[in-house]
Write a protein that holds these residues in place. Structure first.
Motif, mmCIF file in Angstrom:
data_model
loop_
_atom_site.group_PDB
_atom_site.id
_atom_site.type_symbol
_atom_site.label_atom_id
_atom_site.label_comp_id
_atom_site.label_asym_id
_atom_site.label_seq_id
_atom_site.Cartn_x
_atom_site.Cartn_y
_atom_site.Cartn_z
ATOM 1 N N ARG A 1 -14.333 25.251 -10.294
ATOM 2 C CA ARG A 1 -14.319 25.867 -11.626
ATOM 3 C C ARG A 1 -13.174 26.869 -11.713
ATOM 4 O O ARG A 1 -13.391 28.069 -11.888
ATOM 5 C CB ARG A 1 -15.661 26.549 -11.917
ATOM 6 N N ASP B 1 -13.063 29.469 -14.619
ATOM 7 C CA ASP B 1 -14.177 30.389 -14.834
ATOM 8 C C ASP B 1 -13.921 31.713 -14.124
ATOM 9 O O ASP B 1 -13.244 31.764 -13.089
ATOM 10 C CB ASP B 1 -15.484 29.791 -14.302
ATOM 11 N N ASP C 1 -23.289 22.407 -14.050
ATOM 12 C CA ASP C 1 -23.193 23.748 -13.490
ATOM 13 C C ASP C 1 -24.356 24.027 -12.545
ATOM 14 O O ASP C 1 -24.170 24.644 -11.483
ATOM 15 C CB ASP C 1 -23.164 24.793 -14.602
#
Length: 273
Positions: free
Chosen positions: A68, A71, A14
């Motif tokens: 992502r 997310d 990340d």
């Protein structure tokens, strides 16, 4: 521009992504610096937004959507998208008013929060050629003129009267009903300045300040700062001492003086740590 050093295994990917996003966002924002045709609009809250804010946030969201997709995202210009425990919190240009006036004191803020707690933070100030980053367990880092990574730490100043503070703006403190407390504090410390926006938080993380506080802040204004200050050895709470990014205030310190500042600013009352 830079790569994470000693990143914790849990958030290493990340953090690496956040740094790559910052690289892309820097390019988009810098392309509009000092542009004669910069489009500027005023929002409902009387603050300003430029085409650079919009383009930079779109670029960040495009990368996150691809990298992502599961997310969530919270950004200043386009609000909330998606749900779940993981949420990217972004401010495409923190310090839009500086950006509009051609001042270099603005930054791109990228954070990842898990269950509401910021775990990854990147602050990029491309007009100054500076960047800071951290992930929980990784330490806090910045770039050097030679583009190498350098770990940073808060100061060890432990006396209020020897501390240096940034109060962001007198208007903020006045509107929050805390101007008298600010004046008292400036009389008690060694040095006070209103540096403003994200830059003083990074100077605190590097050990050059002991206190930064402001009011009227949203999560995207401070989420990226939290891991950097924490991993540098400091502490960051809301003005009342609660560890929260949603209470519209922030108080960052070198850690050792945090409770001292809280007690002083609350008239000597006991503050929860």
């Amino acid at each position: 521009m830079t790569s994470p050093t000693a990143a914790s295994a849990l958030f290493a990917d990340d953090l690496a992504l956040a740094l790559r996003i910052a690289d892309a966002a820097d390019v988009v924002a810098m392309a509009r610096v000092n542009s004669a045709d910069l489009a500027i609009d005023q929002k409902a809250d009387a603050t300003f937004v430029t085409d650079a804010d919009i383009a930079t946030e779109r670029a960040i969201r495009d990368i996150l959507s691809a990298e992502r997709p599961n997310d969530g995202i919270l950004g200043e210009e386009f609000g909330t998208e998606g749900t779940g425990s993981r949420q990217w919190i972004i401010d495409p240009i923190d310090g839009t008013h500086n950006f509009m006036r051609g001042l270099p004191m603005w930054g791109i803020l990228i954070a990842l929060a898990v269950d509401g707690v910021p775990q990854v933070g990147v602050v990029s100030q491309p007009a100054l050629g500076r960047r800071w980053w951290a992930a929980t367990g990784s330490g806090a880092w910045t770039n050097t003129p030679g583009a190498e990574s350098r770990q940073i730490h808060v100061s060890d100043v432990s006396a209020l009267e020897k501390s240096s503070i940034s109060f962001q703006s007198i208007q903020q403190w006045d509107e929050a009903g805390e101007l008298d407390n600010l004046i008292r504090l400036t009389r008690a410390v060694w040095r006070d300045r209103g540096y403003g926006d994200v830059w003083p938080y990074m100077q605190l993380a590097e050990g050059r300040l002991e206190f930064v506080a402001e009011f009227g802040v949203a999560p995207y204004d401070i989420a990226a700062v939290v891991p950097i200050v924490a991993e540098a050895g400091g502490r960051m709470t809301a003005f009342d001492g609660e560890e929260s990014i949603t209470k519209q205030s922030s108080l960052a310190t070198n850690g050792v003086l945090h409770d001292t500042y809280l007690t002083f600013l609350h008239g000597g009352s006991t503050i929860a740590s």
